[in-house]
Write a protein that holds these residues in place. Structure first.
Motif, PDB file in Angstrom:
ATOM      1  N   VAL A   1       0.840  -1.201   0.000  1.00  0.00           N
ATOM      2  CA  VAL A   1       0.000   0.000   0.000  1.00  0.00           C
ATOM      3  C   VAL A   1       0.876   1.253   0.000  1.00  0.00           C
ATOM      4  N   LEU A   2       1.955   1.240   0.782  1.00  0.00           N
ATOM      5  CA  LEU A   2       2.866   2.380   0.816  1.00  0.00           C
ATOM      6  C   LEU A   2       3.511   2.604  -0.550  1.00  0.00           C
ATOM      7  N   GLU A   3       3.936   1.545  -1.210  1.00  0.00           N
ATOM      8  CA  GLU A   3       4.540   1.680  -2.544  1.00  0.00           C
ATOM      9  C   GLU A   3       3.556   2.319  -3.521  1.00  0.00           C
ATOM     10  N   ARG A   4       2.308   1.903  -3.473  1.00  0.00           N
ATOM     11  CA  ARG A   4       1.289   2.485  -4.360  1.00  0.00           C
ATOM     12  C   ARG A   4       1.038   3.944  -4.025  1.00  0.00           C
ATOM     13  N   LEU A   5       0.982   4.250  -2.734  1.00  0.00           N
ATOM     14  CA  LEU A   5       0.754   5.629  -2.305  1.00  0.00           C
ATOM     15  C   LEU A   5       1.890   6.529  -2.769  1.00  0.00           C
ATOM     16  N   MET A   6       3.128   6.045  -2.687  1.00  0.00           N
ATOM     17  CA  MET A   6       4.292   6.850  -3.056  1.00  0.00           C
ATOM     18  C   MET A   6       4.360   7.133  -4.548  1.00  0.00           C
ATOM     19  N   GLU A   7       3.601   6.395  -5.349  1.00  0.00           N
ATOM     20  CA  GLU A   7       3.548   6.646  -6.788  1.00  0.00           C
ATOM     21  C   GLU A   7       2.744   7.903  -7.119  1.00  0.00           C
ATOM     22  N   GLN A   8       1.925   8.368  -6.160  1.00  0.00           N
ATOM     23  CA  GLN A   8       1.088   9.546  -6.385  1.00  0.00           C
ATOM     24  C   GLN A   8       1.913  10.817  -6.155  1.00  0.00           C
ATOM     25  N   PRO A   9       1.729  11.812  -7.013  1.00  0.00           N
ATOM     26  CA  PRO A   9       2.498  13.058  -6.893  1.00  0.00           C
ATOM     27  C   PRO A   9       2.305  13.721  -5.516  1.00  0.00           C
ATOM     28  N   GLY A  10       3.417  14.151  -4.930  1.00  0.00           N
ATOM     29  CA  GLY A  10       3.382  14.883  -3.674  1.00  0.00           C
ATOM     30  C   GLY A  10       3.328  14.037  -2.420  1.00  0.00           C
ATOM     31  N   GLN A  11       3.088  12.743  -2.558  1.00  0.00           N
ATOM     32  CA  GLN A  11       2.940  11.897  -1.374  1.00  0.00           C
ATOM     33  C   GLN A  11       4.266  11.660  -0.649  1.00  0.00           C
ATOM     34  N   MET A  12       5.362  11.571  -1.381  1.00  0.00           N
ATOM     35  CA  MET A  12       6.670  11.359  -0.749  1.00  0.00           C
ATOM     36  C   MET A  12       7.003  12.538   0.158  1.00  0.00           C
ATOM     37  N   GLU A  13       6.791  13.753  -0.343  1.00  0.00           N
ATOM     38  CA  GLU A  13       7.073  14.946   0.446  1.00  0.00           C
ATOM     39  C   GLU A  13       6.181  15.009   1.681  1.00  0.00           C
ATOM     40  N   GLU A  14       4.910  14.642   1.524  1.00  0.00           N
ATOM     41  CA  GLU A  14       3.976  14.655   2.647  1.00  0.00           C
ATOM     42  C   GLU A  14       4.389  13.649   3.718  1.00  0.00           C
ATOM     43  N   LEU A  15       4.815  12.464   3.299  1.00  0.00           N
ATOM     44  CA  LEU A  15       5.281  11.449   4.249  1.00  0.00           C
ATOM     45  C   LEU A  15       6.555  11.915   4.943  1.00  0.00           C
ATOM     46  N   GLU A  16       7.477  12.515   4.203  1.00  0.00           N
ATOM     47  CA  GLU A  16       8.716  13.020   4.799  1.00  0.00           C
ATOM     48  C   GLU A  16       8.426  14.082   5.853  1.00  0.00           C
ATOM     49  N   GLU A  17       7.473  14.948   5.581  1.00  0.00           N
ATOM     50  CA  GLU A  17       7.089  15.985   6.544  1.00  0.00           C
ATOM     51  C   GLU A  17       6.490  15.352   7.799  1.00  0.00           C
ATOM     52  N   TYR A  18       5.640  14.350   7.616  1.00  0.00           N
ATOM     53  CA  TYR A  18       5.019  13.633   8.739  1.00  0.00           C
ATOM     54  C   TYR A  18       6.098  12.976   9.611  1.00  0.00           C
TER      55      TYR A  18
ATOM     56  N   TYR B   1       5.958   3.337  16.740  1.00  0.00           N
ATOM     57  CA  TYR B   1       4.958   2.661  15.922  1.00  0.00           C
ATOM     58  C   TYR B   1       3.875   3.675  15.613  1.00  0.00           C
ATOM     59  N   THR B   2       3.570   3.855  14.324  1.00  0.00           N
ATOM     60  CA  THR B   2       2.594   4.856  13.928  1.00  0.00           C
ATOM     61  C   THR B   2       1.764   4.353  12.762  1.00  0.00           C
ATOM     62  N   ASN B   3       0.674   5.053  12.509  1.00  0.00           N
ATOM     63  CA  ASN B   3      -0.209   4.716  11.412  1.00  0.00           C
ATOM     64  C   ASN B   3      -0.326   5.955  10.535  1.00  0.00           C
ATOM     65  N   TYR B   4       0.073   5.818   9.285  1.00  0.00           N
ATOM     66  CA  TYR B   4       0.026   6.922   8.329  1.00  0.00           C
ATOM     67  C   TYR B   4      -0.933   6.549   7.209  1.00  0.00           C
ATOM     68  N   LYS B   5      -2.069   7.229   7.170  1.00  0.00           N
ATOM     69  CA  LYS B   5      -3.089   6.991   6.139  1.00  0.00           C
ATOM     70  C   LYS B   5      -3.464   5.515   6.055  1.00  0.00           C
ATOM     71  N   GLY B   6      -3.585   4.876   7.215  1.00  0.00           N
ATOM     72  CA  GLY B   6      -3.991   3.474   7.263  1.00  0.00           C
ATOM     73  C   GLY B   6      -2.854   2.481   7.098  1.00  0.00           C
ATOM     74  N   ILE B   7      -1.629   2.974   6.981  1.00  0.00           N
ATOM     75  CA  ILE B   7      -0.454   2.124   6.798  1.00  0.00           C
ATOM     76  C   ILE B   7       0.319   2.076   8.112  1.00  0.00           C
ATOM     77  N   ASN B   8       0.527   0.880   8.641  1.00  0.00           N
ATOM     78  CA  ASN B   8       1.276   0.724   9.886  1.00  0.00           C
ATOM     79  C   ASN B   8       2.770   0.800   9.581  1.00  0.00           C
ATOM     80  N   LEU B   9       3.434   1.740  10.258  1.00  0.00           N
ATOM     81  CA  LEU B   9       4.859   1.969  10.031  1.00  0.00           C
ATOM     82  C   LEU B   9       5.626   1.850  11.340  1.00  0.00           C
ATOM     83  N   ILE B  10       6.850   1.375  11.239  1.00  0.00           N
ATOM     84  CA  ILE B  10       7.785   1.359  12.360  1.00  0.00           C
ATOM     85  C   ILE B  10       8.882   2.350  12.012  1.00  0.00           C
TER      86      ILE B  10
END
Length: 70
Positions: A21-38, A52-61
């Motif tokens: 899901v993260l790989e698909r999300l990162m294909e969308q314009p601007g999402q990488m920058e938004e994740l980096e800011e988060y 441990y956090t949840n970003y747009k429904g994606i569980n991340l460590i």
């Protein structure tokens, strides 16, 4: 001798589904920058080394990693 350390955040999706899901999300314009800011916001406000956090429904460590400069 003064040694400066580099600290960065290592981000790992918790499961294979989260990774896909993260790989698909990162294909969308601007999402990488938004994740980096988060991630930067979390890194600057937390003292923990493992987060441990949840970003747009994606569980991340998130892991703070300190390394010597090369």
């Amino acid at each position: 001798m003064n040694v400066e350390y580099n600290t960065y955040m290592k981000v790992v999706p918790e499961t294979d589904v989260d990774r896909e899901v993260l790989e698909r999300l990162m294909e969308q314009p601007g999402q990488m920058e938004e994740l980096e800011e988060y991630i930067s916001e979390i890194a600057n406000t937390s003292y923990k080394t493992h987060i441990y956090t949840n970003y747009k429904g994606i569980n991340l460590i998130l892991e703070k990693v300190t390394a010597l400069p090369s």
